[in-house]
Design an enzyme around this catalytic site. Structure first.
Site, PDB file in Angstrom:
ATOM      1  N   ASP A 490      -1.280   3.332  -5.761  1.00 19.93           N
ATOM      2  CA  ASP A 490      -1.469   3.420  -4.317  1.00 19.93           C
ATOM      3  C   ASP A 490      -0.466   2.449  -3.682  1.00 19.93           C
ATOM      4  O   ASP A 490       0.032   1.541  -4.352  1.00 19.93           O
ATOM      5  CB  ASP A 490      -2.930   3.025  -4.006  1.00 19.93           C
ATOM      6  CG  ASP A 490      -3.153   2.767  -2.538  1.00 19.93           C
ATOM      7  OD1 ASP A 490      -2.750   3.621  -1.730  1.00 19.93           O
ATOM      8  OD2 ASP A 490      -3.707   1.700  -2.196  1.00 19.93           O
ATOM      9  N   TYR A 491      -0.191   2.614  -2.397  1.00 21.52           N
ATOM     10  CA  TYR A 491       0.814   1.735  -1.765  1.00 21.52           C
ATOM     11  C   TYR A 491       0.161   0.630  -0.925  1.00 21.52           C
ATOM     12  O   TYR A 491       0.145  -0.537  -1.318  1.00 21.52           O
ATOM     13  CB  TYR A 491       1.771   2.590  -0.915  1.00 21.52           C
ATOM     14  CG  TYR A 491       2.774   1.754  -0.178  1.00 21.52           C
ATOM     15  CD1 TYR A 491       3.772   1.065  -0.866  1.00 21.52           C
ATOM     16  CD2 TYR A 491       2.727   1.631   1.208  1.00 21.52           C
ATOM     17  CE1 TYR A 491       4.691   0.265  -0.196  1.00 21.52           C
ATOM     18  CE2 TYR A 491       3.645   0.839   1.889  1.00 21.52           C
ATOM     19  CZ  TYR A 491       4.623   0.160   1.175  1.00 21.52           C
ATOM     20  OH  TYR A 491       5.519  -0.635   1.841  1.00 21.52           O
TER      21      TYR A 491
END
Ligand code: GDG
Length: 724
Positions: A490-491
Site C-alpha cells: 500500500d502507499y
C-alpha cells in the site's frame, strides 16, 4: 529494578547547616518503592549552595539520602523557575492567560536547565532503568532522555491541570513542550478531563494520531493514563494520634473553645482563589451577624514564589482584604479572620485538621488538592464538613463533599452556613465513604498503579519488535539467494507518511532512491496496491518496473502493460445516489472535501478540525448505512476518510489474482496500514507474510510501527536479495 525520580526540588530542606529530609505524599509513596528497589531522586536541592561546601553536601545527599543534586545558578533559577515555569507555564496551565508573561530568554533557560537535569539523569542511569519525571518544570526532559538513551523506560506525571487547547495554544512554545512530553512512554494526569485536553492539543498542535489511550508519534508510542494522586493516609492516621499532635491540639482547643473553626490551608497562589474566598467570608459575616462572635476562619496561606510579581501583588491584596474584613467585623470578643502567612509545623497542621469543624477548600482551579484529602484523613470519627470547589481535581473523586462554585460568592457563603449546621449523621454519611476512598487509593497505590502501567507501556514498545520477527522470518524464507520476492505494498500510511493535504504526500527523494533499488533488484517484483487514482500512480511509479493497482483494485496495470479493469461488469450506478450525501457533508464540515474516483467516492477530512471531522464521519457513516442497505457497496472508515466503493472490488481480490503469478517457492510480503488493506492482509498462502503498519485490529501476522520502519525493512530485504 532501579527507579530514578526527577522533580524540580529534591525532598530536602536545609536547616541549621544540616540537610533534613522533607516529607510529603510523593516522598513517602516513593520511599515505599525503596524497600525492594534502588531509588534515586534527581532535583534541585534549593537555595544557594556555596562552591566550597558542595562536595561534602553531594556526598551526604548521595550516600545518606539517595539524592543526586542539580545545582542551579541564580540566573538559571530566574529564567527557568521564576520565569518560564511559574510566570509563563503555571498561569496558562491554570486558565489564567492574563497572568502569563513570556520571554524567549526564559525559555532558553528552561531548555538549558532541562538539559542539565537530563545530563544528571543520564550520568546515574543504566540501560533499562525506569525514569519517572514529575511536573511542568520538566516538560522537555522526557524527549531529551529518550533521544540520548532509547532503552530507558520513561514516565511523566503532570501535577497541575492540563487546560483546554484554546488556552494551551496561547503558550508560544506549545510545540516544543508537547514534543518534549511525548518522549515518555506513559504520560499521567490526575483526571480524565486533563487527559482529554492534552490529547486534543496534541491533535491540533502536533497533528498526531491518537486514541484515548495512546499517541503515535513517528515510531514512538506514548500511553496516556489517569492516576489521581493519593496521600499517605495511614501516616496521617498515626500522626493524629501522636503525643506531639495532642500537645498542639490542647493549645488549639483552649484558644478556640466554644468557637466554630473553618480552616483553609494553601500556598498563597492565585489559582487557590483566596480573594474570592475572602469575599464569601465577608458575605457570610454580613448575612449571619449573630455568628460573628463565635466563628473563626483560620486561613493558612503559605508564602510562595515571592520572586514573581503577581504573587507579591496577591499577598498585598489578601492582607488588605483580611484587614478590611476584620476591621469591619471584629469585636472586643472576637477577631473572625485569623490570617497566618507562613508555614506552620506539620504536627500543628494535623492538629488543626482534626479540630476544624469545616475545611474550606475553594480553588478557582487546582490539579488535585491534597489539603481536601488530608483533612479527611485526620477525621477519625468521620465528622467534619468538607466544602470543596468543583474546580479542584479532587472533586472528581470526593463525591460526597459539599461541592461549591468558588465564583458564586453568595452560594459559597450559604454553603458555609448550611455546612456549619449539618447534622452529625449527615457529616458521617458524607465523610466516611470519602475516607474509605483515600485510605484505599493512597500514595502507595498511586505509585504502584503508575509504575505498573509504565511497565506495561514498556512491554508495548517491545511488542512493536514484531518488526524484528517480520525481518527475521522473511529473511529466513528468502534463502537460498535467488528466491523471488513479491511485494504488495500500500502507499499512503505504509510507504509514505500522511500529509494534511493528500496531494502533498508524494514520494520523497529518499523514497525514490528506495524505489530505484527495488526496480534494479532482479529478484524483486513490486505491486503498489493503492486507493489512489491511475494518474497519481502513473506520475510517481510509471517509470519503474512495478505492477500498479489503483482505486483499491478497480484498475490494474501489470508491469509494462496498459491499465485494465479488474472487473468489467462492476455496477457503479450507486454513485449518483451517494454523491449528494457526500457533498452535503463536505459543505457542512469546513476543511473536508469529496474525491470522486471511477469506482469509489471518498470524503476526506484530514484538513478539518480533528474531533469535529471524526464526529461528522460517524454521522456520515450512520446516514450511509441507512440509505444504502440494498446497494452493492462497502463503506470504509479509513484514516481521516470515509470511502464507499463497489463490493465487487477490493485490494484483496487484486492481490489474490496477482498471487497466481508467484512461482512455487517464491516469497510474498504484503504490507498495509488501513482498514481497506485488511482484504489483502487476511489472505493466506505458503510463504505469504502479511504485515500491518501501526496500531489497530488486523488479520495480519506481523506489525511494523511506522512507514519509516517499513522503508528500513524494504532496504534490508533488497540487501538480502542482492547478497550472493
Ligand atoms: C500541586 C498541585 C496537586 C500547606 N500548608 C502547610 C503545609 N502544606 C502542605 C499541605 C499539602 C501541600 O502543602 C499542598 O498541596 P496541594 O495539593 O493542596 O497544592 P500544591 O502545592 O499547589 O500542589 C495540586 C499537588 O501538586 C499534588 O499533585 O494536588 O493540585 O497544584 O500537602 O499539607 N505543610 C506544612 N505546613 C503548612 O503550613 N507542614
Amino acid at each position: 529494578m532501579k527507579l530514578i525520580t526527577v522533580a524540580n526540588r529534591l525532598p530536602v530542606t536545609f536547616r541549621d547547616n544540616a540537610i533534613i529530609r522533607s516529607d510529603g505524599g510523593l516522598v513517602s509513596a516513593l520511599e515505599g518503592v525503596r524497600r525492594d528497589n534502588e531509588l534515586i531522586w534527581v532535583g534541585w536541592p534549593g537555595g544557594d549552595v556555596p562552591q566550597e561546601g558542595r562536595d561534602a553536601m553531594i556526598k551526604t545527599l548521595r550516600e545518606d539520602l539517595g539524592c543526586e543534586p542539580v545545582f542551579l545558578s541564580a540566573e538559571e533559577r530566574e529564567g527557568y523557575y521564576d520565569g518560564f515555569s511559574n510566570a509563563s507555564l503555571w498561569p496558562i496551565l491554570h486558565y489564567m492567560p492574563d497572568y502569563m508573561e513570556y520571554k524567549d530568554e526564559w525559555f532558553d533557560a528552561y531548555w538549558q536547565v532541562n538539559r542539565k537535569f537530563a545530563d544528571t539523569v543520564l550520568r546515574v542511569a543504566q540501560d533499562g532503568d525506569i525514569v519517572w519525571v514529575q511536573d511542568y518544570h520538566l516538560f522537555l526532559l522526557p524527549e531529551m532522555l529518550a533521544e540520548a538513551n532509547p532503552t530507558l523506560r520513561i514516565g511523566f506525571f503532570l501535577h497541575t491541570p492540563f487546560p483546554s487547547y484554546e488556552l494551551f495554544r496561547c503558550q508560544p512554545r506549545r510545540q516544543e513542550l508537547l514534543r518534549g512530553v511525548l518522549g515518555a512512554q506513559l504520560v499521567g494526569f490526575h483526571t480524565f478531563g486533563y487527559l482529554r485536553h492534552f490529547r486534543s492539543s496534541l491533535q491540533r498542535i502536533l497533528n498526531v494520531d491518537s486514541n484515548l489511550n495512546q499517541v503515535l508519534w513517528g515510531d514512538h508510542r506514548a500511553r496516556l493514563g489517569v492516576f489521581p494522586i493519593g496521600i499517605d493516609s495511614h501516616g496521617f492516621g498515626k500522626l493524629v494520634k501522636s503525643d506531639e499532635v495532642a500537645r498542639f491540639r490542647t493549645e488549639i482547643d483552649a484558644q478556640y473553645a466554644d468557637h466554630r473553626m473553618v480552616l483553609s490551608v494553601e500556598r498563597l497562589d492565585y489559582s487557590k482563589g483566596i480573594p474570592k474566598k475572602l469575599q464569601a467570608i465577608e458575605r457570610f459575616l454580613e448575612l449571619y451577624p449573630e455568628l460573628v462572635d463565635s466563628i473563626n476562619f483560620v486561613l493558612i496561606a503559605v508564602p510562595s514564589r515571592e520572586e514573581v510579581d503577581t504573587y507579591r501583588d496577591l499577598k498585598e491584596s489578601v492582607a488588605q482584604s483580611v484587614g478590611h474584613i476584620n476591621g469591619r467585623f471584629a469585636t472586643v470578643r472576637n477577631i473572625p479572620v485569623n490570617f497566618i502567612n507562613r508555614s506552620v509545623p506539620f504536627a500543628e497542621l494535623v492538629a488543626l485538621y482534626s479540630r476544624a469543624d469545616m475545611a474550606l477548600v475553594t480553588p478557582l482551579v487546582d490539579g488535585m488538592n491534597l489539603v481536601a484529602k488530608e483533612y479527611l484523613a485526620c477525621r477519625e470519627n468521620g465528622d467534619g464538613v468538607l466544602l470543596l470547589s468543583e474546580f479542584a481535581g479532587a472533586a472528581q473523586e470526593l463525591f460526597s463533599a459539599v461541592l461549591v462554585n468558588p465564583y458564586d460568592i453568595d452560594g459559597v457563603s450559604r454553603a458555609i452556613a448550611d455546612g456549619l449546621q449539618m447534622h452529625i449523621d449527615e457529616q458521617r454519611e458524607r465523610v466516611l465513604p470519602m475516607r474509605q476512598r483515600i485510605l484505599e487509593y493512597n500514595a502507595d497505590r498511586w505509585t504502584e498503579d503508575f509504575l505498573a502501567h509504565l511497565d506495561a507501556s514498556s512491554d508495548d514498545q517491545q511488542a512493536t519488535a514484531g518488526y524484528q520477527s517480520a525481518r527475521r522470518d522473511v529473511l529466513a524464507a528468502l534463502q537460498p539467494p535467488g528466491t523471488s520476492l513479491h511485494l504488495f505494498l500500500d502507499y499512503d500510511g505504509t510507504l509514505r507518511e500522511f500529509e494534511r493535504n493528500p496531494l502533498d504526500a508524494v514520494p520523497t527523494a529518499e523514497m525514490r532512491d528506495l524505489f530505484r533499488q527495488l526496480d534494479a533488484c532482479a529478484d524483486c517484483h513490486v505491486f503498489i496496491v493503492s486507493g489512489r487514482s491511475q494518474s497519481f500512480l502513473d506520475a510517481h511509479f510509471g517509470d519503474y518496473r512495478f505492477g500498479l493497482v489503483a482505486e483499491h483494485g478497480y484498475w490494474v496495470r501489470l508491469p509494462g502493460a496498459d491499465w485494465t479493469l479488474l472487473k468489467n461488469d462492476a455496477d457503479l450506478s450507486w454513485k449518483a445516489q451517494i454523491m449528494p450525501i457526500f457533498q452535503f457533508h463536505a459543505l457542512s464540515t469546513p476543511g473536508s472535501s469529496v474525491e470522486e474516483k471511477r469506482s469509489a467516492l471518498v470524503w476526506h477530512y484530514r484538513k478539518a478540525d480533528p474531533e469535529f471531522g471524526a464526529w461528522k464521519a460517524n454521522h456520515l457513516i450512520g446516514e450511509l448505512t441507512e440509505s444504502i442497505s440494498n446497494l452493492p457497496v462497502e463503506i470504509h472508515h479509513g484514516k481521516c476518510i470515509v470511502e464507499v466503493n463497489s463490493q465487487h472490488i477490493s485490494k484483496g481480490i487484486a492481490v489474490e489474482r496477482a498471487m497466481k503469478q508467484v512461482p512455487p517457492g517464491g516469497v510474498a510480503v504484503c504490507i498495509g496500514d488501513d482498514q481497506t488493506d485488511e482484504s489483502m492482509l487476511q489472505l493466506r498462502f505458503d510463504n505469504f507474510f502479511p504485515i500491518k503498519v501501526g496500531e489497530g485490529a488486523t488479520a495480519a501476522t506481523y506489525r511494523i510501527p511506522s512507514p519509516k520502519k517499513v522503508r528500513a525493512f524494504l532496504s534490508d530485504l533488497i540487501a538480502a536479495a542482492k547478497a550472493p
